[in-house]
Scaffold this active site. Structure first.
Site, PDB file in Angstrom:
ATOM      1  N   SER A   1      -1.657   4.201   2.728  1.00 16.75           N
ATOM      2  CA  SER A   1      -2.795   5.050   2.354  1.00 16.75           C
ATOM      3  C   SER A   1      -3.979   4.961   3.311  1.00 16.75           C
ATOM      4  O   SER A   1      -4.961   5.688   3.131  1.00 16.75           O
ATOM      5  CB  SER A   1      -3.263   4.705   0.935  1.00 16.75           C
ATOM      6  OG  SER A   1      -2.363   5.246  -0.010  1.00 16.75           O
TER       7      SER A   1
ATOM      8  N   LYS B   1      -5.220   8.192   4.670  1.00 14.41           N
ATOM      9  CA  LYS B   1      -6.227   9.029   4.012  1.00 14.41           C
ATOM     10  C   LYS B   1      -7.582   8.980   4.729  1.00 14.41           C
ATOM     11  O   LYS B   1      -8.434   9.851   4.489  1.00 14.41           O
ATOM     12  CB  LYS B   1      -6.376   8.613   2.553  1.00 14.41           C
ATOM     13  CG  LYS B   1      -5.131   8.844   1.694  1.00 14.41           C
ATOM     14  CD  LYS B   1      -5.400   8.496   0.243  1.00 14.41           C
ATOM     15  CE  LYS B   1      -4.208   8.784  -0.647  1.00 14.41           C
ATOM     16  NZ  LYS B   1      -3.144   7.748  -0.552  1.00 14.41           N
TER      17      LYS B   1
ATOM     18  N   SER C   1      -7.496   6.124  -4.338  1.00 18.48           N
ATOM     19  CA  SER C   1      -6.401   6.410  -3.407  1.00 18.48           C
ATOM     20  C   SER C   1      -5.403   7.400  -4.008  1.00 18.48           C
ATOM     21  O   SER C   1      -4.186   7.284  -3.820  1.00 18.48           O
ATOM     22  CB  SER C   1      -5.677   5.113  -3.005  1.00 18.48           C
ATOM     23  OG  SER C   1      -4.920   5.303  -1.831  1.00 18.48           O
TER      24      SER C   1
END
Length: 469
Positions: free
Chosen positions: A98, A101, A158
């Protein structure tokens, strides 16, 4: 009688001078023995130290190996200078999970900053986002939320589905957004990065009908993650508005708020479950975890005016700790290494005169020798207490043909590059700043230019004749 008194006064003055001289001589002799006595007792005073400050500093800086980092890769970066203070396999492409991101966050923030979107703009959730799995806020197709709400869900919780919803809203489709991500990575100089989606999920975990045409997975090196983080903190210094949110209730009907996956937030020092991880000055940025990537974390903290960016990738679980907790322990080691051993020091003040290049020649100017200075200050990250005597400068002036009056104050006439060899580093750190005129260069009147031309003519003629012999 007067003669006797005069002789007496003279004698007294002589005796006084001798007494003062004796006392001074005695003090000098006594003081001269102090260093020897101090050294004999194993003590050291400022006056007797013969060890350079830089050596004292370096001897106290631990080696990176001594940190015993339990990671696949790690980077410690100072974002203003771009200096890398720690590098463990930093250029190795690895699954970032993640942390991907961060690029989605950067692009969305940038587009809002440019005025192309607004935080209050409403996003309608599409099929792809509604089918996205993993960490999510369970968006349904047709749901409507603002960009700000979805952005917080992405930055704090997230949320994969919120991330995809933003990507599709911005670019029309997730894969069109992915192209934007890869283009930005190239612009930023992220040479060991490739994005397959906006979330960091493995391709097999994406909704099948929305998977990319090829099977090339997302990868990013620790150095590239630090570079991306540098762009975030530099271009969007308000990033903390989102990254420091400890918990966020996405919907009124939700039974509990989402909790920030970043346990190291300084604000968590008062939270029972997280206070063991809380770190002074830490205010971002992004965690990551998948079975393929292990656990990752890009963190940033600021202390005493110095911000550092740390990246750890590929932490694994131990017998006593989960992998997602290990990443915070390793991050603490990396950040402590930076804050305990390094400092930011201004080595050149703004508007400084460069020795040897105090002036430049400006043609047709009233005063042909025009003073020049640096346009800004220069700071380096150095070992605490390091000796800066090895600082070097190299000047590169513009072609003389470009320097013709009139010139305004602040006109660039060249550059100066300052370099410093950090002890223990293979490459020097460098920073280049502009050389600018410190005052206006007014054009001389025609009569002065005429007289100057006559002088130059006879000077050239004399030199020509002299060279004949």
């Amino acid at each position: 009688m007067k003669l006797k008194e005069k002789k007496s006064r003279t004698s007294k003055r002589q005796i006084l001078r001798k007494s003062v001289a004796s006392v001074l001589l005695l003090n000098m002799l006594c003081l001269s023995t102090v260093p020897a006595v101090a050294l004999a007792e194993g003590q050291q005073t400022e006056a007797t130290s013969t060890t350079p400050a830089v050596q004292q500093s370096n001897s106290s800086i631990p080696s990176v190996e001594s940190l015993e980092l339990k990671v696949k890769s790690a980077i410690l970066l100072e974002p203003v200078s771009g200096q890398v203070l720690l590098n463990v396999n930093g250029d190795t492409p690895l699954p970032p999970a993640s942390m991907t991101k961060m690029m989605t966050e950067y692009i969305v923030s940038d587009l809002v900053k440019q005025g192309k979107f607004s935080w209050d703009e409403v996003v309608t959730v599409r099929e792809n986002a509604s089918k996205t799995i993993g960490s999510r806020i369970f968006l349904a197709e047709g749901d409507q939320h603002t960009i700000r709400e979805l952005y917080i869900a992405m930055a704090v919780g997230s949320a994969n589905d919120a991330t995809v919803a933003l990507a599709e809203h911005v670019a029309g489709s997730e894969q069109a957004f992915v192209k934007m991500m890869n283009d930005e990575a190239q612009r930023m100089g992220m040479t060991n990065t490739y994005f397959a989606n906006s979330t960091g999920l493995d391709i097999k975990d994406m909704p099948k009908e929305f998977q990319p045409a090829n099977d090339k997975e997302t990868v990013m090196s620790a150095m590239d993650a630090a570079t991306l983080a540098k762009y975030i903190v530099t271009d969007h210094p308000d990033f903390t508005e989102f990254t420091t949110i400890q918990q966020y209730k996405f919907r009124e009907r939700d039974t509990a708020p989402m909790v920030n996956w970043n346990y190291m937030l300084e604000a968590n020092k008062n939270v029972t479950n997280f206070k063991q991880f809380a770190y002074e000055g830490l205010d971002g940025l992004k965690t990551g975890h998948t079975s393929r990537a292990g656990s990752c974390f890009t963190g940033t903290a600021e202390r005493n005016g110095m911000r550092l960016i740390s990246v750890v990738m590929g932490t694994e679980a131990t017998k006593t700790m989960k992998a997602e907790d290990v990443r915070f322990i390793e991050t603490r080691k990396v950040l402590d290494y930076g804050f305990n051993n390094f400092e930011t020091k201004q080595v050149v003040a703004p508007k400084t005169t460069v020795e040897g290049t105090e002036t430049v020649t400006v043609k047709k100017a009233k005063n042909v020798d025009v003073p020049v200075v640096t346009d800004q200050g220069v700071s380096f990250v150095i070992p605490k207490g390091a000796d800066m005597s090895s600082l070097q400068s190299a000047v590169a002036l513009n072609e003389e043909t470009a320097l013709v009056a009139p010139l305004k104050q602040g006109t660039e006439v060249g550059t100066v590059t300052y370099s410093y060899k950090v002890p223990g580093s293979d490459e020097p750190v460098e920073k280049t700043v502009k050389l600018i005129t410190a005052q206006d260069a007014e054009k001389a009147n025609w009569f002065k230019l005429f007289l100057r031309a006559i002088g130059d003519f006879f000077k050239d003629l004399f030199n020509g004749i002299k060279n004949l012999f």
